[in-house]
Write a protein that holds these residues in place. Structure first.
Motif, PDB file in Angstrom:
ATOM      1  N   UNK A  31     -61.023  60.704  -3.015  1.00  0.00           N
ATOM      2  CA  UNK A  31     -59.819  59.992  -2.611  1.00  0.00           C
ATOM      3  C   UNK A  31     -59.556  60.162  -1.119  1.00  0.00           C
ATOM      4  N   UNK A  32     -59.810  61.363  -0.603  1.00  0.00           N
ATOM      5  CA  UNK A  32     -59.600  61.608   0.828  1.00  0.00           C
ATOM      6  C   UNK A  32     -60.626  60.886   1.687  1.00  0.00           C
ATOM      7  N   UNK A  33     -61.805  60.635   1.143  1.00  0.00           N
ATOM      8  CA  UNK A  33     -62.863  59.975   1.907  1.00  0.00           C
ATOM      9  C   UNK A  33     -62.912  58.466   1.688  1.00  0.00           C
ATOM     10  N   UNK A  34     -62.121  57.958   0.758  1.00  0.00           N
ATOM     11  CA  UNK A  34     -62.136  56.522   0.483  1.00  0.00           C
ATOM     12  C   UNK A  34     -61.520  55.759   1.647  1.00  0.00           C
ATOM     13  N   UNK A  35     -62.205  54.724   2.155  1.00  0.00           N
ATOM     14  CA  UNK A  35     -61.638  53.941   3.258  1.00  0.00           C
ATOM     15  C   UNK A  35     -60.302  53.314   2.852  1.00  0.00           C
ATOM     16  N   UNK A  36     -59.342  53.371   3.760  1.00  0.00           N
ATOM     17  CA  UNK A  36     -58.009  52.832   3.502  1.00  0.00           C
ATOM     18  C   UNK A  36     -57.790  51.580   4.340  1.00  0.00           C
ATOM     19  N   UNK A  37     -57.292  50.548   3.718  1.00  0.00           N
ATOM     20  CA  UNK A  37     -56.974  49.298   4.398  1.00  0.00           C
ATOM     21  C   UNK A  37     -55.760  48.693   3.732  1.00  0.00           C
ATOM     22  N   UNK A  38     -55.129  47.736   4.397  1.00  0.00           N
ATOM     23  CA  UNK A  38     -53.963  47.087   3.813  1.00  0.00           C
ATOM     24  C   UNK A  38     -54.389  46.149   2.684  1.00  0.00           C
ATOM     25  N   UNK A  39     -55.328  45.263   2.970  1.00  0.00           N
ATOM     26  CA  UNK A  39     -55.850  44.344   1.960  1.00  0.00           C
ATOM     27  C   UNK A  39     -57.365  44.316   2.101  1.00  0.00           C
ATOM     28  N   UNK A  40     -58.088  43.814   1.113  1.00  0.00           N
ATOM     29  CA  UNK A  40     -59.549  43.730   1.242  1.00  0.00           C
ATOM     30  C   UNK A  40     -59.942  42.813   2.397  1.00  0.00           C
ATOM     31  N   UNK A 332     -50.077  52.431   5.878  1.00  0.00           N
ATOM     32  CA  UNK A 332     -49.262  53.512   5.325  1.00  0.00           C
ATOM     33  C   UNK A 332     -48.182  52.956   4.404  1.00  0.00           C
ATOM     34  N   UNK A 333     -47.547  51.856   4.803  1.00  0.00           N
ATOM     35  CA  UNK A 333     -46.493  51.298   3.962  1.00  0.00           C
ATOM     36  C   UNK A 333     -47.053  50.770   2.644  1.00  0.00           C
ATOM     37  N   UNK A 334     -48.211  50.106   2.724  1.00  0.00           N
ATOM     38  CA  UNK A 334     -48.812  49.575   1.492  1.00  0.00           C
ATOM     39  C   UNK A 334     -49.228  50.707   0.551  1.00  0.00           C
ATOM     40  N   UNK A 335     -49.868  51.731   1.104  1.00  0.00           N
ATOM     41  CA  UNK A 335     -50.327  52.843   0.269  1.00  0.00           C
ATOM     42  C   UNK A 335     -49.138  53.628  -0.283  1.00  0.00           C
ATOM     43  N   UNK A 336     -48.125  53.856   0.571  1.00  0.00           N
ATOM     44  CA  UNK A 336     -46.961  54.620   0.108  1.00  0.00           C
ATOM     45  C   UNK A 336     -46.209  53.884  -0.993  1.00  0.00           C
ATOM     46  N   UNK A 337     -46.137  52.542  -0.876  1.00  0.00           N
ATOM     47  CA  UNK A 337     -45.476  51.766  -1.924  1.00  0.00           C
ATOM     48  C   UNK A 337     -46.166  51.972  -3.260  1.00  0.00           C
ATOM     49  N   UNK A 338     -47.496  51.912  -3.247  1.00  0.00           N
ATOM     50  CA  UNK A 338     -48.234  52.096  -4.494  1.00  0.00           C
ATOM     51  C   UNK A 338     -48.164  53.543  -4.979  1.00  0.00           C
ATOM     52  N   UNK A 379     -63.659  58.568  -7.953  1.00  0.00           N
ATOM     53  CA  UNK A 379     -65.050  59.000  -7.786  1.00  0.00           C
ATOM     54  C   UNK A 379     -65.991  57.813  -7.919  1.00  0.00           C
ATOM     55  N   UNK A 380     -65.761  57.005  -8.932  1.00  0.00           N
ATOM     56  CA  UNK A 380     -66.598  55.818  -9.120  1.00  0.00           C
ATOM     57  C   UNK A 380     -66.415  54.831  -7.970  1.00  0.00           C
ATOM     58  N   UNK A 381     -65.181  54.677  -7.478  1.00  0.00           N
ATOM     59  CA  UNK A 381     -64.935  53.788  -6.337  1.00  0.00           C
ATOM     60  C   UNK A 381     -65.730  54.233  -5.116  1.00  0.00           C
ATOM     61  N   UNK A 382     -65.778  55.540  -4.908  1.00  0.00           N
ATOM     62  CA  UNK A 382     -66.499  56.061  -3.736  1.00  0.00           C
ATOM     63  C   UNK A 382     -67.988  55.747  -3.834  1.00  0.00           C
ATOM     64  N   UNK A 383     -68.566  55.899  -5.023  1.00  0.00           N
ATOM     65  CA  UNK A 383     -69.986  55.616  -5.200  1.00  0.00           C
ATOM     66  C   UNK A 383     -70.278  54.126  -5.084  1.00  0.00           C
ATOM     67  N   UNK A 384     -69.341  53.296  -5.508  1.00  0.00           N
ATOM     68  CA  UNK A 384     -69.534  51.849  -5.454  1.00  0.00           C
ATOM     69  C   UNK A 384     -69.138  51.250  -4.109  1.00  0.00           C
ATOM     70  N   UNK A 385     -68.586  52.072  -3.216  1.00  0.00           N
ATOM     71  CA  UNK A 385     -68.205  51.571  -1.896  1.00  0.00           C
ATOM     72  C   UNK A 385     -66.948  50.735  -1.897  1.00  0.00           C
ATOM     73  N   UNK A 386     -66.053  50.957  -2.844  1.00  0.00           N
ATOM     74  CA  UNK A 386     -64.799  50.199  -2.918  1.00  0.00           C
ATOM     75  C   UNK A 386     -63.722  50.964  -2.164  1.00  0.00           C
ATOM     76  N   UNK A 387     -63.053  50.311  -1.232  1.00  0.00           N
ATOM     77  CA  UNK A 387     -62.001  50.942  -0.462  1.00  0.00           C
ATOM     78  C   UNK A 387     -60.667  50.914  -1.192  1.00  0.00           C
ATOM     79  N   UNK A 388     -59.738  51.714  -0.689  1.00  0.00           N
ATOM     80  CA  UNK A 388     -58.390  51.751  -1.250  1.00  0.00           C
ATOM     81  C   UNK A 388     -57.515  50.789  -0.458  1.00  0.00           C
ATOM     82  N   UNK A 389     -56.989  49.787  -1.135  1.00  0.00           N
ATOM     83  CA  UNK A 389     -56.085  48.831  -0.505  1.00  0.00           C
ATOM     84  C   UNK A 389     -55.089  48.374  -1.544  1.00  0.00           C
ATOM     85  N   UNK A 390     -54.270  47.419  -1.167  1.00  0.00           N
ATOM     86  CA  UNK A 390     -53.193  47.003  -2.057  1.00  0.00           C
ATOM     87  C   UNK A 390     -53.735  46.375  -3.335  1.00  0.00           C
ATOM     88  N   UNK A 391     -54.937  45.797  -3.297  1.00  0.00           N
ATOM     89  CA  UNK A 391     -55.504  45.183  -4.495  1.00  0.00           C
ATOM     90  C   UNK A 391     -56.169  46.227  -5.393  1.00  0.00           C
TER      91      UNK A 391
END
Length: 836
Positions: A31-40, A332-338, A379-391
């Protein structure tokens, strides 16, 4: 098989707990290493070829550069779309690739085909690949301010270009740092045609002499006194004095003729193709940090800000770096909301469990297994290269309701089995006339698990889990499979919704696995102590008293109920037909992108004035924190903007500081009313959304009409008619038809017969036109880190009117002849230039 898994999990509960701890630790790291973005990132895989062709008009750039490159790029494997843009002195060719194409493979293919066509391009054309980024990579923007007021825009631009830009470019995750605004310095050698004629020196010789006088050379090594010395011949031009001393020839008496004898050398601003303004206070120098494709946006921004904080103490006195756009606020606002929504859902689950079962520790089963399932998904997201965003995080939020169902059902079933087990044990003891140890408080409504031995209690756990666990496992898998059609989406739709489908699927799959492994173990650990029967809870009694009569009535009148449900379903067609639709739900970014357009061919001075007026008006709104306006393009291939295109980034204050009753829509309408300027068509969007629209369609708005045809004038006429028609469509705030004309040309028609009489060819005359009128760059000085172009031009008063251009002199050997014999003012016509 699932029953065996449940039995094995309970039997090896220590290993299951250790496995859970390992999953939790790995999930936290992931989770700490997952790329963070607002949207994909919805942009296509694209490679940009930027070609600088200094001083050339758009039509020449189109014919000699853009068209040859664009036609060659059509051969590139996997290329889906090729777009070409021709501007003054610059060409952009965008190669859009099929989905799934590796970006760096695409760049290598484009470079391969570009090398094949290099020999067919003009010698002065300099093609290069753009950054490995997209327009969505504009994650951070800043301006460089001088609080002392002692530095010019040229000084600020020089510091940005040659010092600050390089420091920020070295930050990991940054593809490039583009500059916008200010003045780029050049050394301008203003030759005197009369003196050139008097000395018999052609302007081409002046150019060759300056070019030849600007280089260092090495001459191997020399050994002296047991030391080795590397020999250098120093010849770089270091400033105005060095250029003035360059020898361009000699008189008949052997006296050297220097540049200072035939020209004046000074520092001058280069041609500006971009202007920047801050809060309507005038020109500023800005920088745009472009993130590398696929990088972690939040981490990159934080590293950039850390680097700025590191270098700020070393900035020259009075220089300040002021941010004007920072996407990390939105992230930060998008992630904090979720995060808040996830926490709220977890608390609601715990409260519902405690409310209905009146057992606090039972809620711990759900509270612990829910975050564990989410961490497994990370963990699966990290292996699949999926970032953390609002979607993607939204997919987890959607899955939480179904994820928790399994734990709640199993907890309730465990309570029922405990009731039965204790009642059965009491009954057996009563038959034997015995009293169970610890059953002194033994009311019928409150049961205590200490009446059961540990082995009996774990046996109850196994029976309760085996009864409902397999059914819950398959029900969760069925819900997971229901999202499989989303994976068939392609292009932007796929890039937008696949992260949501992936995370929901992964979270549900994790919940399925935990329902037959971790949940039985945690039930055995936490469900103990006093257990209340279901009917003792007043909330349960109330709901059952309401639910049972309704259920009986529905079953009695089942056909009328089915008919009413069918009628309600049919009636939903009416609002559904009136319901609007949009590709992506509106995302309030907290920032407005104001993108007005004006007619092509507008001058830099006019653009600068208009930009300042717009920004000063916008800065007066109390909801606005800062206004950063840009007209034209920055020095990046990701910004193919003409000078007539404005991009103003309006950073808003937090909504709690807005005027009472003010909304985003009302604010846009109010700004639009205040910015009704003649010749300017307004367009309002948000930075990310606007760039997604431009990358997807090649136009600046989400809705556009493309007209194809061979005649540019006819296309422009039709575009004007379409503009007038769509303005009448309800809901349209503004409409503008793109003008395919980028300016007006003043054509110099060379009389080839007259040129032949003087022994001149077209190239010789055009060299004079390009250098004396246009100021062709002939070399670059090397002054430490800084590099400045040197150009040769005729004086301003000899090239500011069409009639004077006809009098430009073309030397022909020892004697000179006026160009008026070859260039007739009557043949110099103003024509419209078609932009490619």
């Amino acid at each position: 098989m699932l029953r065996r898994i449940i039995e094995a999990s309970v039997r090896n509960r220590f290993l299951v707990l250790v496995f859970g701890l390992i999953i939790a630790a790995g999930g936290i790291v992931a989770m700490r290493q997952t790329p963070l973005e607002a949207i994909p990132d919805l942009s296509d895989v694209q490679v940009i070829v930027r070609t600088d062709y200094a001083g050339q008009a758009p039509q020449i750039v189109e014919d000699q550069v853009t068209y040859p490159i664009a036609s060659e790029m059509l051969k590139v494997p996997g290329a889906r779309t090729v777009r070409g843009y021709s501007f003054f002195g610059t060409s952009f060719v965008y190669v859009i690739f099929d989905d799934g194409t590796d970006l760096y493979w695409a760049r290598s293919r484009v470079l391969e085909y570009l090398s094949a066509i290099r020999g067919r391009l003009p010698e002065q054309a300099e093609p290069s690949l753009g950054p490995d980024a997209t327009g969505l990579g504009w994650v951070y923007q800043y301006v460089l301010l001088d609080t002392t007021g002692t530095r010019s825009l040229a000084d600020l631009r020089a510091y940005q270009d040659w010092y600050l830009r390089y420091q920020l470019t070295a930050v990991p995750g940054v593809s490039e740092v583009a500059t916008v605004g200010g003045y780029e310095q050049v050394y301008e050698v203003t030759v005197d045609p009369v003196k050139l004629r008097g000395y018999g020196v052609p302007v081409t010789r002046v150019m060759e002499a300056i070019r030849a006088s600007n280089q260092d050379v090495g001459a191997m090594v020399l050994e002296l006194a047991e030391r080795e010395y590397m020999i250098r011949g120093l010849g770089y031009l270091q400033g105005i004095e060095d250029i003035e001393k360059v020898v361009v020839g000699a008189t008949d008496h052997g006296t050297p003729i220097r540049v200072a004898d035939v020209a004046t050398v000074r520092l001058a601003p280069d041609v500006r193709r971009g202007v920047a303004d801050l809060n309507g206070q005038g020109d500023v120098v800005g920088g745009i940090v472009v993130m590398r494709y696929g990088e972690n946006a939040l981490a990159t921004i934080e590293r950039v800000k850390a680097k700025i904080a590191e270098i700020e103490p070393g900035l020259p006195e009075g220089l300040v770096i002021k941010p004007v756009y920072d996407r990390s606020d939105l992230i930060h606002r998008a992630i904090n909301t979720l995060k808040v929504k996830l926490l709220e859902e977890s608390l609601v689950v715990a409260l519902v469990t405690m409310l209905f079962l009146v057992h606090v520790r039972s809620a711990l089963v759900a509270i612990l297994t829910l975050p564990l399932g989410i961490l497994m998904a990370f963990i699966a997201m990290r292996f699949l290269g999926i970032g953390a965003d609002i979607m993607s995080l939204g997919g987890i939020a959607i899955a939480i309701g179904a994820m928790i169902d399994a734990a709640i059902v199993m907890i309730e079933n465990m309570h029922k089995h405990l009731e039965r087990a204790i009642d059965e044990k009491r009954a057996r003891a009563a038959e034997q006339g015995l009293t169970l140890p610890g059953d002194q408080e033994g009311g019928g409504d409150v049961l205590h698990t200490r009446l059961l031995t540990p082995a009996e209690r774990w046996s109850v756990v196994v029976r309760a889990s085996k009864e409902v666990g397999p059914a819950l496992f398959f029900s969760l898998l069925i819900i997971t499979v229901s999202f499989l059609p989303v994976f068939s989406l392609e292009a932007q739709e796929g890039r937008l919704f696949k992260p949501l489908a992936w995370t929901k699927t992964l979270a549900m799959a994790s919940a399925s696995l935990l329902s037959v492994t971790m949940v039985p173990v945690t039930m055995g650990l936490f469900i103990r102590g006093r257990i209340h029967r279901e009917h003792t809870n007043p909330v349960n009694r109330l709901l059952v008293s309401v639910y049972r009569p309704v259920l009986e009535w529905v079953l009695r009148f089942r056909w009328p109920v089915i008919a009413a449900a069918t009628a309600a379903l049919i009636l939903t067609v009416l609002p559904l037909r009136r319901l609007g639709s949009e590709f992506m739900p509106p995302l309030n970014e907290g920032t407005i992108l104001y993108m007005p357009t004006t007619l092509p061919g507008v001058s830099v001075a006019s653009v600068r004035k208009t930009l300042q007026v717009q920004d000063s008006i916008l800065a007066t709104f109390p909801e606005v924190e800062s206004v950063f306006g840009k007209a034209g393009r920055a020095t990046t291939a990701t910004d193919p903007a003409p000078l007539s295109m404005f991009e103003t980034t309006i950073v808003l204050k937090p909504e709690d500081e807005w005027r009472p009753g003010m909304t985003y829509e009302k604010l846009i309408d109010e700004m639009d009313r205040e910015l009704r300027l003649a010749g300017v068509t307004n367009s309002w969007t948000m930075p990310i959304k606007g760039r997604i629209d431009m990358l997807a369609t090649g136009i600046r708005t989400p809705v556009g009409i493309k007209i194809f045809g061979p005649d540019l004038e006819e296309l422009e006429r039709l575009a004007t008619e379409v503009e007038a028609a769509v303005k009448m469509v309800p809901g349209t705030r503004s409409a503008v038809g793109e003008r395919v004309v980028s300016g007006s040309y003043l054509d110099i028609d060379i009389d080839r017969d007259e040129a032949a009489r003087y022994g001149l060819n077209v190239q010789t005359i055009q060299m004079v036109i390009a250098s004396a009128v246009g100021g062709m760059s002939i070399t670059r000085t090397v002054e430490g880190r800084e590099r400045y172009s040197v150009r040769v031009r005729y004086p301003q008063e000899l090239r500011d009117q069409p009639e004077k251009l006809a009098e430009i002199l073309v030397p022909v050997g020892p004697r000179s002849q006026a160009m008026a014999d070859m260039v007739n003012p009557a043949t110099m016509t103003g024509v419209d230039a078609a932009q490619g």
